[in-house]
Design an enzyme around this catalytic site. Structure first.
Site, PDB file in Angstrom:
ATOM      1  N   TYR A   1     -12.665   1.392   1.821  1.00  0.00           N
ATOM      2  CA  TYR A   1     -12.455   1.185   3.106  1.00  0.00           C
ATOM      3  C   TYR A   1     -13.722   0.282   3.675  1.00  0.00           C
ATOM      4  O   TYR A   1     -14.801   0.009   3.188  1.00  0.00           O
ATOM      5  CB  TYR A   1     -12.451   2.492   3.992  1.00  0.00           C
ATOM      6  CG  TYR A   1     -10.942   3.043   3.951  1.00  0.00           C
ATOM      7  CD1 TYR A   1     -10.212   3.103   5.043  1.00  0.00           C
ATOM      8  CD2 TYR A   1     -10.647   3.757   2.644  1.00  0.00           C
ATOM      9  CE1 TYR A   1      -8.829   3.699   4.856  1.00  0.00           C
ATOM     10  CE2 TYR A   1      -9.439   4.104   2.671  1.00  0.00           C
ATOM     11  CZ  TYR A   1      -8.596   4.307   3.947  1.00  0.00           C
ATOM     12  OH  TYR A   1      -7.425   4.795   3.818  1.00  0.00           O
TER      13      TYR A   1
ATOM     14  N   HIS B   1       0.844  -1.141   0.095  1.00  0.00           N
ATOM     15  CA  HIS B   1       0.028   0.031   0.003  1.00  0.00           C
ATOM     16  C   HIS B   1       0.721   1.302   0.010  1.00  0.00           C
ATOM     17  O   HIS B   1       0.560   2.185   0.536  1.00  0.00           O
ATOM     18  CB  HIS B   1      -0.960  -0.096   1.089  1.00  0.00           C
ATOM     19  CG  HIS B   1      -2.099   0.928   0.920  1.00  0.00           C
ATOM     20  ND1 HIS B   1      -2.916   1.155  -0.054  1.00  0.00           N
ATOM     21  CD2 HIS B   1      -2.477   2.028   1.840  1.00  0.00           C
ATOM     22  CE1 HIS B   1      -3.816   2.011   0.061  1.00  0.00           C
ATOM     23  NE2 HIS B   1      -3.530   2.529   1.222  1.00  0.00           N
TER      24      HIS B   1
ATOM     25  N   GLU C   1      -9.417  -1.719   2.728  1.00  0.00           N
ATOM     26  CA  GLU C   1      -8.592  -1.286   4.072  1.00  0.00           C
ATOM     27  C   GLU C   1      -9.469  -1.392   5.007  1.00  0.00           C
ATOM     28  O   GLU C   1     -10.613  -0.714   5.071  1.00  0.00           O
ATOM     29  CB  GLU C   1      -8.271   0.171   4.024  1.00  0.00           C
ATOM     30  CG  GLU C   1      -7.549   0.324   2.345  1.00  0.00           C
ATOM     31  CD  GLU C   1      -7.024   1.679   2.291  1.00  0.00           C
ATOM     32  OE1 GLU C   1      -6.344   2.214   3.234  1.00  0.00           O
ATOM     33  OE2 GLU C   1      -7.040   2.566   1.244  1.00  0.00           O
TER      34      GLU C   1
ATOM     35  N   SER D   1      -1.859   5.721  10.779  1.00  0.00           N
ATOM     36  CA  SER D   1      -1.030   5.971  10.263  1.00  0.00           C
ATOM     37  C   SER D   1       0.409   6.255  10.729  1.00  0.00           C
ATOM     38  O   SER D   1       0.476   5.926  11.835  1.00  0.00           O
ATOM     39  CB  SER D   1      -1.367   7.690  10.299  1.00  0.00           C
ATOM     40  OG  SER D   1      -0.205   8.708   9.877  1.00  0.00           O
TER      41      SER D   1
ATOM     42  N   HIS E   1      -0.392   2.500   7.655  1.00  0.00           N
ATOM     43  CA  HIS E   1      -0.253   3.139   6.186  1.00  0.00           C
ATOM     44  C   HIS E   1       1.006   3.266   5.637  1.00  0.00           C
ATOM     45  O   HIS E   1       1.951   3.791   6.568  1.00  0.00           O
ATOM     46  CB  HIS E   1      -1.153   4.300   6.071  1.00  0.00           C
ATOM     47  CG  HIS E   1      -2.673   4.303   5.615  1.00  0.00           C
ATOM     48  ND1 HIS E   1      -3.629   3.793   6.172  1.00  0.00           N
ATOM     49  CD2 HIS E   1      -2.912   4.454   4.362  1.00  0.00           C
ATOM     50  CE1 HIS E   1      -4.730   3.670   5.536  1.00  0.00           C
ATOM     51  NE2 HIS E   1      -4.338   4.153   4.277  1.00  0.00           N
TER      52      HIS E   1
END
EC number: 3.5.1.23
Length: 570
Positions: free
Chosen positions: A499, A94, A462, A256, A208
């Protein structure tokens, strides 16, 4: 049970020539060079009998059905009757600094612009090549499994959607200065040993790959790519000739690699250019070092048979079992729709449209909803079904009907100069390039594979932290796993559609909820379908009854040609 295992990697040979990269949806995020090569990394496992289990992770932002089709065709030619498609897993790191243009559907290729056959061919060649080389290199190998949480103080991952996360009744809420705890910090590690030495590994940890922002102009594997390169370098230093280290994704949807908390925007603004590459390398190295620290502890031997089940499900119209719909009867998914939250982006990882435009879009979306629900009786019933499924989402793009705020794609009343993506969307629609092509995939691959006492839920798209945990819990219950059996989730597998949030997170309509395209019952639909698939896996092969015939519709070649090899913007 004895395993023959092989591993290999192959460079994804794409020339950076100005096409926009996939991930941030920014036309200006173009590739003019390669910072670190992008790879396809493969591990192939064969047991005493049956077809091999084939696993390939690519340094890409997404997996598409077009990629999978190409790899399946190549493997069928190579393996013939020894190939079982249900045992092929394609996944990705990703990275947001990888090539776009690899999907047959329309939406996620807009920014590239369009479909780039050379990119797709290079991806298929690399994945198939790595898998074929791994098949040739199989030898007797022992497999071990470990899991261990990353230390709380290790600055690797933060929850980026805390308000949504804290809505879940099955978690401990966290304050804004503890977002590093509002996620699953567990790394799962499968290691492959020959003569008592680790020579390959597969890590699953959700974060991510967005250390590198949308102002850079080189292909790069980001944190997961750097983790793999660091781990392979360490293994080579230990005498391993051709090591392969895969750092794949778990529940990364709301996680994140950038700090989220007081002062986060100011801190992110200071990280630019070379500092971003250094940060990606540091983040990846920390993941790699944690994996090596885990290897110092005894692992659990993986033993048992190989197996897999794969089905395709139309997620745009799925009934949801009451147990996964908060007890409601008649809960269903709907055609894919993207909300204002999707277009606003995420403030630290990838900002989207300016807030004033978002405010205006909300007002227009709500006016359109009121108008639709006052239409004639027949139409009103259809619209109410859609809005009941989509819940509080302020719908901007109805990807199923191919409308934007009620306008057809070729008639969006926004000047081309105002937004280059809208201009590209209108241009392709006027050319007839999207008339019969889906904007996003809706017929999705759901897969569960077995590696001895491990079960791997291979999910497209996701999943947020809690959504993934609930899916794993549902599958674990359906499989009736024993004390020594382990069920894990691997996301970004086999296709990409957006998502999956929990119902509660969806109500917040942050970016993740705005990009949960099939509505507020999306997770419940996945749980319903995966439970049925788990029951099929639990049964003996001759007693399995599940859909193995449904496949996505073919995208017309004529429309692909109209979207193909469009010149990169300059």
């Amino acid at each position: 049970m004895h395993y023959q295992v092989g591993w290999a990697k192959q460079k994804i040979d794409i020339v950076a020539c100005g096409y926009a990269m996939h991930g941030y949806g920014q036309p200006g995020h173009r590739a003019y060079g390669t910072r670190n090569p992008l790879f396809a990394r493969a591990i192939v496992i064969t047991s005493d009998d049956g077809a091999p289990l084939l696993y390939c992770c690519l340094d890409l932002g997404y997996i598409t059905h077009a990629m999978r089709q190409g790899v399946v065709a190549a493997l069928r030619q190579r393996l013939d009757e020894a190939f079982d498609e249900s045992r092929l897993v394609l996944t990705c790191t990703h990275t947001h600094s990888g090539p776009g243009g690899c999907a047959h559907e329309g939406l996620y290729n807009l920014v590239t612009p369009g479909f780039v056959p050379a990119h797709l061919d290079a991806v298929v060649e690399a994945a198939a090549g790595a898998l074929n080389t791994a098949l040739e290199r199989q030898a007797a190998t022992q497999i071990h499994y470990r899991h261990q949480a990353l230390p709380d103080q290790l600055p690797v991952a933060w929850n980026r959607s805390l308000r949504a996360y804290n809505r879940n009744p099955d978690i401990t809420p966290y304050p804004a200065d503890q977002t590093h705890l509002a996620l699953d910090r567990t790394m799962h590690l499968v290691s492959f040993h020959r003569e008592g030495r680790v020579e390959a590994m597969l890590s699953l940890f959700g974060v991510h790959a967005t250390c590198l922002g949308n102002q850079l102009d080189h292909y790069d594997g980001d944190n997961k790519g750097y983790a793999a390169l660091h781990a392979e370098s360490c293994l080579r230093a230990q005498g391993v000739k051709e090591p392969v280290a895969i750092f794949a994704q778990g529940t990364a949807g709301d996680v994140s690699p950038h700090y989220h908390g007081p002062g986060d925007r100011k801190r992110r603004r200071k990280l630019r250019g070379e500092a971003e590459y250094a940060y990606a390398r540091q983040n990846g190295q920390r993941q790699s070092e944690h994996a090596f620290a885990m290897l110092k502890e005894p692992g659990e031997a993986v033993t048992g048979e190989l197996d897999g089940v794969l089905t395709y499900v139309d997620m745009s119209d799925q009934a949801v079992a009451q147990e996964f719909a908060n007890g409601e009867m008649g809960a269903r998914t709907s055609a894919p729709c993207h909300g204002v939250g999707f277009f606003l982006g995420t403030p630290i990882d990838g900002p989207g449209m300016p807030a004033p435009l978002g405010f205006a879009a909300k007002r227009l979306a709500r006016a359109e909803r009121r108008k639709k629900l006052k239409s004639g009786a027949a139409e009103q019933a259809e619209h109410r079904k859609l809005y009941d499924s989509q819940g509080p989402k302020d719908i901007v793009l109805n990807a199923g009907r191919k409308t934007v705020l009620g306008y057809t794609l070729d008639a969006i009343p926004l000047p081309d100069l105002a937004d280059p993506l809208v201009a590209e969307l209108k241009r392709q629609a006027k050319r007839g390039a999207l008339a019969r092509s889906p904007m996003v995939p809706s017929v999705l691959p759901l897969q569960i594979v077995r590696l001895g006492n491990l079960r791997l839920v291979c999910a497209p798209g996701e999943f947020t932290t809690v959504a993934g945990a609930r899916l794993v819990a549902a599958v674990t219950g359906a499989l009736s796993l024993g004390q020594d059996d382990i069920c894990l989730i691997n996301t970004y597998c086999n296709d990409y559609m957006g998502y999956v949030t929990t119902f509660e997170e969806y109500q917040e309509q942050a970016y993740e909820g705005g990009h949960t395209v099939y509505g507020q019952w999306t997770l419940g639909a996945f749980q319903t379908c995966y439970v049925a698939l788990a029951r099929a896996l639990k049964a003996s092969p001759d007693q399995r009854h599940y859909d193995t015939h449904t496949l996505p519709a073919m995208v017309p070649d004529s429309e692909l040609a109209l979207r193909c090899s469009l010149p990169p913007r300059t």
